[in-house]
Enzyme design. Sequence first.
Site, PDB file in Angstrom:
ATOM      1  N   GLN A 102       2.543   4.110   0.551  1.00 55.47           N
ATOM      2  CA  GLN A 102       1.670   2.920   0.655  1.00 55.47           C
ATOM      3  C   GLN A 102       0.326   3.308   0.438  1.00 55.47           C
ATOM      4  OE1 GLN A 102       1.781  -0.207   0.785  1.00 55.47           O
ATOM      5  NE2 GLN A 102       4.335  -0.296   0.917  1.00 55.47           N
ATOM      6  N   SER A 103       0.065   4.086  -0.572  1.00 52.33           N
ATOM      7  CA  SER A 103      -1.184   4.556  -1.109  1.00 52.33           C
ATOM      8  C   SER A 103      -2.246   3.589  -1.754  1.00 52.33           C
ATOM      9  CB  SER A 103      -1.131   5.787  -2.092  1.00 52.33           C
ATOM     10  OG  SER A 103      -2.293   6.295  -2.646  1.00 52.33           O
ATOM     11  N   ASN A 104      -3.352   3.272  -1.047  1.00 48.34           N
ATOM     12  CA  ASN A 104      -4.220   2.546  -1.586  1.00 48.34           C
ATOM     13  C   ASN A 104      -4.832   3.104  -2.766  1.00 48.34           C
ATOM     14  OD1 ASN A 104      -4.153   0.156   0.527  1.00 48.34           O
ATOM     15  ND2 ASN A 104      -5.028   1.927   1.763  1.00 48.34           N
TER      16      ASN A 104
END
Length: 364
Positions: A102-104
């Site tokens: 879930q890397s922004n």
Amino acid sequence: MSQPLQSVAAANRQSPETARSLCKDLSVALARFPRVRLGHLPTPLEPMDRLSELLGGPRLWVKRDDCTGLSSGGNKTRKLEYLMADAQAKGADTIITQGATQSNHARQTVAASAKLGMKCHILLEDRTGSNDAQYNHNGNVLLDMLHGASVSKRAGGADMAAEMETLADRLREKGDVPYIIPGGGSNPIGALGYVNCARELAEQAVDIGLQIDAFVHATGSSGTQAGLVTGLAAIESDIQLLGIGVRAPQEKQEQMVFDLARKTAEHLGTGVSIPRDGVRANCDYVGPGYGLPTEGMKKAVKTLARTEGLLFDPVYSGKGLDGLIDLIGKGAFEGMDNVVFLHTGGSAALFGYPEIFDLPGYTE
Ligand SMILES: *Cc1c(COP(=O)(O)O)cnc(C)c1O
């Protein structure tokens, strides 16, 4: 070791004139670096009066770096302004980067690549071991793919830097010109984005006659804090900076920030020196590990959604807020009037964790 936060006596405060003049010098120093405009800057600085009233501590403000504009916003956009300009200057046509599922950072990098007409490859490290379908396919992952990236997974604990190099070699053989951005965009080039943010905040404060005592934010790959440390040192600011850790233990986190701040200062080239005791991280709010929910985070995210109408995320800003709220209760900001929380974004990740908030269903 870092020092506790200190309130600075009014008589020892930097004057608005000095602040303005040092900010101007820093602008000139930053203007030497290539930069592409990607973000909506300056981001707003807003009071959080309902939250301040609820907590009964200093007046709380939020610096809205969740409103940087690109693909639902976030702190990586400021770093990408400098990183993408460097990639273009080096003739790259393809961007490679890595992050957690879930890397922004991955999401904002993919969006920046799309806007600049570059190909983008994302390597996602499975740091949490979650099999949840929403976590693995919704939220940031959905957006990565929507923006047109090619996305592949790697096992937790993989050497992600080596994985990116291997991919770059493969792409070069095909005739692509790849440019590797490290995880979080955290290197001296990316950190310039937060050197610039320190200047932006100081100028906003002067414009509205606000004396900021402390500035608090979530710290992970350390580029945000390293840039802020460097920028605040360059303008000789008396704002006390505190990073709330989301992954590493305190000593390691502070060392990472300090090392990168020194490299960033060297890259900036103005001769500013970085005081070790100005690098403060509190890593008491990580919980069981990176990306794993905590009760405090859930409570903080709900509280902000319900008092200020703001969306914070489960991995970074929610844990940062948990730290802020808890530390206010413990008197860490005693004697301070104005504390600013840097909203680093991340709300897209909420959709990767839809089950954790224990929300009621529909009412009649
Ligand atoms: C990446 C990120 C951070 C941490 O910034 P670093 O520069 O990696 O320390 C904080 N909040 C959000 C929402 C992020 O995506």
